[in-house]
Structure formats: structure tokens, C-alpha cells
Design a protein around this motif. Structure first.
Motif, PDB file in Angstrom:
ATOM      1  N   LEU A 163       0.815  -1.210   0.000  1.00  0.00           N
ATOM      2  CA  LEU A 163       0.000   0.000   0.000  1.00  0.00           C
ATOM      3  C   LEU A 163       0.853   1.267   0.000  1.00  0.00           C
ATOM      4  O   LEU A 163       0.565   2.233  -0.703  1.00  0.00           O
ATOM      5  CB  LEU A 163      -0.926  -0.009   1.218  1.00  0.00           C
ATOM      6  N   LEU A 164       1.949   1.245   0.764  1.00  0.00           N
ATOM      7  CA  LEU A 164       2.802   2.429   0.907  1.00  0.00           C
ATOM      8  C   LEU A 164       4.066   2.369   0.055  1.00  0.00           C
ATOM      9  O   LEU A 164       4.716   3.390  -0.163  1.00  0.00           O
ATOM     10  CB  LEU A 164       3.208   2.610   2.379  1.00  0.00           C
ATOM     11  N   GLY A 165       4.431   1.166  -0.396  1.00  0.00           N
ATOM     12  CA  GLY A 165       5.658   1.034  -1.175  1.00  0.00           C
ATOM     13  C   GLY A 165       6.913   1.086  -0.342  1.00  0.00           C
ATOM     14  O   GLY A 165       8.001   1.340  -0.860  1.00  0.00           O
ATOM     15  N   VAL A 166       6.790   0.849   0.960  1.00  0.00           N
ATOM     16  CA  VAL A 166       7.955   0.826   1.844  1.00  0.00           C
ATOM     17  C   VAL A 166       7.838  -0.339   2.814  1.00  0.00           C
ATOM     18  O   VAL A 166       6.738  -0.810   3.115  1.00  0.00           O
ATOM     19  CB  VAL A 166       8.112   2.142   2.649  1.00  0.00           C
ATOM     20  N   GLU A 167       8.999  -0.773   3.300  1.00  0.00           N
ATOM     21  CA  GLU A 167       9.055  -1.827   4.310  1.00  0.00           C
ATOM     22  C   GLU A 167       9.885  -1.329   5.481  1.00  0.00           C
ATOM     23  O   GLU A 167      11.062  -0.997   5.314  1.00  0.00           O
ATOM     24  CB  GLU A 167       9.691  -3.084   3.727  1.00  0.00           C
ATOM     25  N   TYR A 178      17.226  14.759  11.210  1.00  0.00           N
ATOM     26  CA  TYR A 178      17.043  15.925  10.347  1.00  0.00           C
ATOM     27  C   TYR A 178      16.605  15.463   8.967  1.00  0.00           C
ATOM     28  O   TYR A 178      17.011  14.406   8.497  1.00  0.00           O
ATOM     29  CB  TYR A 178      18.363  16.708  10.209  1.00  0.00           C
ATOM     30  N   TYR A 179      15.763  16.282   8.339  1.00  0.00           N
ATOM     31  CA  TYR A 179      15.321  15.988   6.981  1.00  0.00           C
ATOM     32  C   TYR A 179      15.678  17.153   6.073  1.00  0.00           C
ATOM     33  O   TYR A 179      15.405  18.312   6.404  1.00  0.00           O
ATOM     34  CB  TYR A 179      13.819  15.716   6.950  1.00  0.00           C
ATOM     35  N   ALA A 180      16.293  16.846   4.964  1.00  0.00           N
ATOM     36  CA  ALA A 180      16.699  17.871   3.998  1.00  0.00           C
ATOM     37  C   ALA A 180      15.928  17.648   2.705  1.00  0.00           C
ATOM     38  O   ALA A 180      15.878  16.537   2.177  1.00  0.00           O
ATOM     39  CB  ALA A 180      18.198  17.788   3.745  1.00  0.00           C
ATOM     40  N   LYS A 181      15.327  18.708   2.208  1.00  0.00           N
ATOM     41  CA  LYS A 181      14.530  18.635   0.999  1.00  0.00           C
ATOM     42  C   LYS A 181      14.797  19.874   0.158  1.00  0.00           C
ATOM     43  O   LYS A 181      15.000  20.964   0.705  1.00  0.00           O
ATOM     44  CB  LYS A 181      13.045  18.543   1.372  1.00  0.00           C
ATOM     45  N   SER A 182      14.758  19.725  -1.149  1.00  0.00           N
ATOM     46  CA  SER A 182      15.152  20.822  -2.030  1.00  0.00           C
ATOM     47  C   SER A 182      14.268  22.063  -1.877  1.00  0.00           C
ATOM     48  O   SER A 182      14.741  23.192  -2.000  1.00  0.00           O
ATOM     49  CB  SER A 182      15.120  20.350  -3.484  1.00  0.00           C
ATOM     50  N   ASP A 183      12.981  21.877  -1.600  1.00  0.00           N
ATOM     51  CA  ASP A 183      12.099  23.033  -1.506  1.00  0.00           C
ATOM     52  C   ASP A 183      11.912  23.527  -0.069  1.00  0.00           C
ATOM     53  O   ASP A 183      11.078  24.375   0.197  1.00  0.00           O
ATOM     54  CB  ASP A 183      10.741  22.728  -2.131  1.00  0.00           C
ATOM     55  N   LYS A 197      14.185   3.377   9.995  1.00  0.00           N
ATOM     56  CA  LYS A 197      14.879   2.981   8.777  1.00  0.00           C
ATOM     57  C   LYS A 197      13.915   2.152   7.929  1.00  0.00           C
ATOM     58  O   LYS A 197      13.332   1.180   8.412  1.00  0.00           O
ATOM     59  CB  LYS A 197      16.112   2.147   9.135  1.00  0.00           C
ATOM     60  N   ILE A 198      13.740   2.556   6.670  1.00  0.00           N
ATOM     61  CA  ILE A 198      12.807   1.846   5.799  1.00  0.00           C
ATOM     62  C   ILE A 198      13.480   1.460   4.494  1.00  0.00           C
ATOM     63  O   ILE A 198      14.450   2.086   4.054  1.00  0.00           O
ATOM     64  CB  ILE A 198      11.542   2.689   5.490  1.00  0.00           C
ATOM     65  N   HIS A 199      12.949   0.405   3.899  1.00  0.00           N
ATOM     66  CA  HIS A 199      13.425  -0.049   2.601  1.00  0.00           C
ATOM     67  C   HIS A 199      12.363   0.280   1.562  1.00  0.00           C
ATOM     68  O   HIS A 199      11.179  -0.034   1.737  1.00  0.00           O
ATOM     69  CB  HIS A 199      13.661  -1.561   2.626  1.00  0.00           C
ATOM     70  N   SER A 204       8.732   6.747  -3.908  1.00  0.00           N
ATOM     71  CA  SER A 204       9.656   7.819  -4.273  1.00  0.00           C
ATOM     72  C   SER A 204      10.147   8.519  -3.010  1.00  0.00           C
ATOM     73  O   SER A 204       9.370   8.766  -2.091  1.00  0.00           O
ATOM     74  CB  SER A 204       8.959   8.846  -5.174  1.00  0.00           C
ATOM     75  N   GLU A 205      11.427   8.834  -2.972  1.00  0.00           N
ATOM     76  CA  GLU A 205      12.005   9.523  -1.815  1.00  0.00           C
ATOM     77  C   GLU A 205      11.751  11.018  -1.940  1.00  0.00           C
ATOM     78  O   GLU A 205      12.105  11.647  -2.931  1.00  0.00           O
ATOM     79  CB  GLU A 205      13.505   9.260  -1.761  1.00  0.00           C
ATOM     80  N   LEU A 206      11.129  11.597  -0.914  1.00  0.00           N
ATOM     81  CA  LEU A 206      10.796  13.018  -0.935  1.00  0.00           C
ATOM     82  C   LEU A 206      11.800  13.872  -0.175  1.00  0.00           C
ATOM     83  O   LEU A 206      11.897  15.069  -0.412  1.00  0.00           O
ATOM     84  CB  LEU A 206       9.398  13.235  -0.335  1.00  0.00           C
ATOM     85  N   ALA A 207      12.532  13.266   0.743  1.00  0.00           N
ATOM     86  CA  ALA A 207      13.507  14.027   1.527  1.00  0.00           C
ATOM     87  C   ALA A 207      14.615  13.094   1.983  1.00  0.00           C
ATOM     88  O   ALA A 207      14.394  11.899   2.185  1.00  0.00           O
ATOM     89  CB  ALA A 207      12.842  14.675   2.736  1.00  0.00           C
ATOM     90  N   ALA A 208      15.807  13.664   2.134  1.00  0.00           N
ATOM     91  CA  ALA A 208      16.955  12.874   2.597  1.00  0.00           C
ATOM     92  C   ALA A 208      17.050  12.955   4.117  1.00  0.00           C
ATOM     93  O   ALA A 208      16.792  13.996   4.726  1.00  0.00           O
ATOM     94  CB  ALA A 208      18.235  13.405   1.964  1.00  0.00           C
TER      95      ALA A 208
END
Length: 222
Positions: A163-167, A178-183, A197-199, A204-208
Motif C-alpha cells: 500500500l505504501l511502497g515501503v518496508e 534531520y530531513y533535507a529537501k530541495s524546496d 529505517k525503511i526499505h 519515491s524519496e521526498l527528503a533525505a
């Protein structure tokens, strides 16, 4: 409570308006003096604040059309006591209010594929059953959006995965991240909770994610 202070009229007007805009019932308390007398200035100010809201009551006669639903488990004691109130639930509600997004608080009994909400939010502390996740999956398949926060995907994680595309793998040891995102602003965004920690299984990754260099460990080091 516990302070002989008086809020400014503008502050009361703001708080009353926020309560009314979210469909709440406005209640304001006062502490009497030890001898039982009241402070007239306090009630003059309350009159101003209530009159401010009363003058706008005509515009409150419509029907609420909420865009979002905030999920609260049927098995929990809602409304919560001060001690048991989940911070993730409070934070999500505060965020929605400040963004002027109308929302309903619903419990698990309200879950259905035909819910009239654009987005369903599952707070961090929630633990859902297989049947509840199945209903949410049908809601998403019919076009609804889903926002899951933090640790809510640990229970029944095999059902969340498609459903979420993550494990989910494991929580990080650090109590913050901390989360870093371009916008976002150049400074990474501090999140005061433990990151998971997710796999990725197609998401799609929205933030590092940035882990802290170290953590506070008083009294010996900082």
C-alpha cells in the motif's frame, strides 16, 4: 490555571475563533479571588471576546465539508486525558488547524472505502488491524490519499508494504533526526522523534535523512 493573569482581548478572540472554526464549543474559565469575589475587568474582557464571536454566528450555520480525516483508534480512551494524550495526534491536529484545513476526527468504526475525505491521516501512535488496513486499501484504490506518520506501519507491516511502497526495517538509535529537501529552507528540518529505517519497495524519496553528529548525554557530555 494557577496564575492571577488576564489574557488580552485579541488573544481570546483568536482562540475563540479557532475553536468555533473547527466546530468546537467555546468554554472559558475564571479563578475567583480567595474571598469569593470576581474581577470585573475579567468579565468585561470575556464579554468583548464572546460578543466578537457572537456577531459572526450567522456565518457558522453552514455544514462542514472536511477535506481530511484524522484517525483515532476505537480501542483508545478518546477524549484523552492530559497524561495519555499522544503528542503525534496533538501535533497533527495543530498542523491541520494552522493550515486552515477542515478535518474530522474519526475512529476505526468509520473506516470505509467510500469515506468522503480527500486524505486520511494515520498518526504515529496508531496500531491498526489487518481488517482496518484492508478498508484503508480499498479507500486508496477508489482515489483517496493516505498519509502515515512514523511508527504506525510497524503492526501488520506486510500489509502496509504494497500500500505504501515501503518496508520498515528498524528504528534508529538517535532520539531525533534531520530531513533535507530541495524546496525546504537550506537548514535541515529537525524532527524531535526517533526516525525509522525503511526499505523502498517502489516508493519515491521526498527528503533525505540526516542523522545527528551526536546526542546529548548529560551530565558527562553534550
Amino acid at each position: 490555571w494557577g496564575e492571577m493573569t488576564l489574557k488580552e482581548t485579541e488573544q481570546l478572540q483568536y482562540e475563540f475563533s479557532l475553536i468555533a472554526a473547527q466546530g468546537g464549543i467555546i468554554c472559558c474559565g475564571d479563578q475567583v479571588y480567595p474571598d469569593g469575589t470576581l474581577e470585573p475587568a475579567c468579565y468585561d474582557r470575556l464579554k468583548e471576546a464572546f460578543s466578537y464571536v457572537e456577531a459572526k454566528q450567522e456565518g457558522q450555520a453552514g455544514k462542514f465539508v472536511s477535506d481530511a480525516a484524522l484517525l483515532c483508534s476505537s480501542g483508545e480512551n478518546f477524549p484523552y486525558s492530559v497524561e495519555s494524550f499522544p503528542q503525534s495526534f496533538l501535533g497533527t491536529a495543530k498542523c491541520l488547524s494552522q493550515l486552515h484545513i477542515l478535518y474530522d476526527i474519526i475512529d476505526s468504526a468509520c473506516l470505509s472505502p467510500d469515506m468522503p475525505y480527500r486524505v486520511l491521516i494515520v498518526p504515529d501512535h496508531m496500531r491498526l488491524s489487518a481488517s482496518e488496513i484492508s478498508l484503508i486499501r480499498e479507500y486508496v484504490e477508489k482515489g483517496g490519499s493516505l498519509l502515515c506518520v512514523g511508527n504506525c506501519i510497524w503492526a501488520e507491516k506486510d500489509l502496509w508494504k504494497p500500500l505504501l511502497g515501503v518496508e520498515p526495517m528498524e528504528p534508529f538509535l538517535y532520539p531525533c533526526a534531520y530531513y533535507a529537501k530541495s524546496d525546504l529552507p537550506p537548514m535541515p528540518l529537525l524532527v524531535k522523534s526517533r526516525a525509522v529505517k525503511i526499505h523502498s519497495c517502489g516508493a519515491s524519496e521526498l527528503a533525505a535523512l540526516q542523522l545527528p553528529i551526536t546526542v546529548s548525554a548529560p551530565p558527562h557530555r553534550g
